[in-house]
Write a protein that holds these residues in place. Sequence first.
Motif, PDB file in Angstrom:
ATOM      1  N   THR A 545       0.830  -1.210   0.000  1.00 32.87           N
ATOM      2  CA  THR A 545       0.000   0.000   0.000  1.00 32.87           C
ATOM      3  C   THR A 545       0.861   1.256   0.000  1.00 32.87           C
ATOM      4  OG1 THR A 545      -1.738  -1.186   1.193  1.00 32.87           O
ATOM      5  CG2 THR A 545      -1.856   1.216   1.205  1.00 32.87           C
ATOM      6  N   LEU A 546       1.932   1.257   0.780  1.00 29.01           N
ATOM      7  CA  LEU A 546       2.842   2.405   0.781  1.00 29.01           C
ATOM      8  C   LEU A 546       3.407   2.648  -0.619  1.00 29.01           C
ATOM      9  CD1 LEU A 546       4.764   1.715   4.120  1.00 29.01           C
ATOM     10  CD2 LEU A 546       3.394   3.764   3.633  1.00 29.01           C
ATOM     11  N   ARG A 547       3.768   1.568  -1.300  1.00 27.90           N
ATOM     12  CA  ARG A 547       4.323   1.719  -2.646  1.00 27.90           C
ATOM     13  C   ARG A 547       3.248   2.130  -3.648  1.00 27.90           C
ATOM     14  NH1 ARG A 547       3.836  -1.535  -6.620  1.00 27.90           N
ATOM     15  NH2 ARG A 547       3.112  -3.230  -5.265  1.00 27.90           N
ATOM     16  N   ARG A 548       2.108   1.485  -3.598  1.00 27.34           N
ATOM     17  CA  ARG A 548       1.058   1.747  -4.586  1.00 27.34           C
ATOM     18  C   ARG A 548       0.481   3.152  -4.456  1.00 27.34           C
ATOM     19  NH1 ARG A 548      -1.930  -2.008  -3.102  1.00 27.34           N
ATOM     20  NH2 ARG A 548      -3.411  -0.794  -1.855  1.00 27.34           N
ATOM     21  N   GLU A 549       0.248   3.596  -3.225  1.00 23.79           N
ATOM     22  CA  GLU A 549      -0.359   4.909  -2.990  1.00 23.79           C
ATOM     23  C   GLU A 549       0.672   6.029  -2.903  1.00 23.79           C
ATOM     24  OE1 GLU A 549      -3.555   5.335  -2.995  1.00 23.79           O
ATOM     25  OE2 GLU A 549      -4.084   3.193  -3.075  1.00 23.79           O
ATOM     26  N   ARG A 550       1.954   5.654  -2.990  1.00 23.26           N
ATOM     27  CA  ARG A 550       3.038   6.628  -2.832  1.00 23.26           C
ATOM     28  C   ARG A 550       2.869   7.415  -1.535  1.00 23.26           C
ATOM     29  NH1 ARG A 550       3.674   9.006  -9.042  1.00 23.26           N
ATOM     30  NH2 ARG A 550       4.072   6.976 -10.022  1.00 23.26           N
ATOM     31  N   ALA A 551       2.503   6.677  -0.500  1.00 24.71           N
ATOM     32  CA  ALA A 551       2.241   7.290   0.803  1.00 24.71           C
ATOM     33  C   ALA A 551       3.490   7.236   1.671  1.00 24.71           C
ATOM     34  CB  ALA A 551       1.085   6.581   1.502  1.00 24.71           C
TER      35      ALA A 551
END
Length: 582
Positions: A545-551
């Motif tokens: 999720t951190l990678r996909r959402e660039r969060a």
Amino acid sequence: MFPPRRWYRHWLRFQERLNLRLSAAEALVGLCLLGALTGLMAGAVNLAFRGAVELTQATFLDSEEAYEGLPWWARMGLPLLGGAAIWGYLRLAGGTDARTGVVYVIERTVYHQGYLGLRNAVTQFVAGAIAIISGHSVGREGPSVHLGATAGSLLGQRLRVPNNSMRTLVACGAAAAIGASFNTPLAGVAFAMEVVVMEYTIAGFLPVILAAGVATAMTHFVYGAAPAFSVPAIAAERLWELPVIALTGFAIGLLAALFNAALTWTTRHTEDYPLALRLLAAGAAVGLIAVAVPEVMGIGYDTVGLALLGELAPLTLIAIAAAKLLATSVSLGLGIPAGLIGPTLVIGAAAGGAIGHGMEAALPWESSGTAYYALLGMGAMMGACLRAPLAALTAMLELTAAPGIIMPGMLVIVVATLTNSELFNQDSIFLAWLRAKGMDPRRNPLLFAFNRIGIARVMDRRVTVLPRMVEHERLDHVLEEEPRWILIEGEQPRRPIAVMPVTDLLQHAHEIPETETVDLLAIPAQRLQPAAIDLRATVREALETLRRERAEALYVTRTTVPGVRGYYGIVTRRDIENRYLG
């Protein structure tokens, strides 16, 4: 008495506490109770599946799996009819997803956190039963594992358990299915750990053991506790036979490599053809083989029993091993939705029995007999094809109740597995099928390990939620609680827009006039771009999720009832790296 709404609120609070503990792997007792319940469900559905198959077979066979008594035209036509019936059911069901079996369970466990659907399970029940009843050269453990794993998954989905615990419930269902289907609880546990989840953990081990035991007890109640096969008394191994046993393992390893290669080749070179054509071709091929060698039809446990008793001639055993290998490769490779463990036992027992006859004829002194080598071949073939040596060894012991087979069984399984894997570079047939689809569960061991860690174990619960514009008095009250993070909500309610470290706020708190409303986005401070993640997620999902959402940070949330969402903590990439990556 509590009114219904109050009962519901109490249930939600209990469920929330349980899931927090499950996510952090702290609720072993609760997980064991869920494992026992999974064992009950998996045992029941597999008894229903086995009963449906056996009752139907009893309508046209003199005894279970007595396909040899059918006329040649029936042996040729029955598998073809079965292939047509499977295709007809899939078409009638309106495009039902036909992905089934152990490979599908592994895929859903590794890549989809163990979420399995009821619709696929119904397809597996119906199509798997048709395949076995119609005499296709398949086993029942593929449908059994799928049905058992789905029982555990549906239970977890209903209770909304965290995803790391969902994988454990899937393993519980798979172990319970093997235990219930074959009366082999320990082999079921080993199979679930070696093949389905591909790891051994203490937290996962106890619930899986309990599930397998509960399901096997149900089988004992219905079918009795007698072992599946009767074998002559096996004497202690003769030391001079150890080299012969090692050579037997080498020969079975060659056979396992041939079987895996044939099955993989058939799958890769026919998967683009229409399903109807493949199913009908599988039926026609198995029917033609069955005209010459009727023992290939069905699971083949009657053939295994005869091989273990030494009642089959050497040429018959060789013919059965070759024909069963070919028929199973065709059936499963062309898409018949059933299992392969049963056929590996038949192939191994027949090949081992033939080797035993050869030992008796070639050696000038007395050997341990054909039953001894048939049993060794059975375990060696299963262990080498599945790359599950412990499951194969325990299956040999539990299926025959012959403890004298343990030490020679260890030797023959190791040699066969090394021959298949190292000499011919063949992996588990299940992993080979997954790699053919572009998936490799073992490619990144670290991410694979992160699947078993719940997000609750790494999240920082010292978080408070504030709107962007907040009164100074309220801010002072919040700071007295000593949070580490502030989750800032925008003008639209319940939509966090930033995560601020409290330390940055404290550095500038003295500059804010006490009479003013504070704009948290105007204070000179670090603010992290947030994204949401569910409380049930694993650490692997958090990284994705951190990678996909660039969060830069994740806020852990969960919606208990529509419109009501709770915040549980904050997770950053640095938190994960500091804790698990050093």
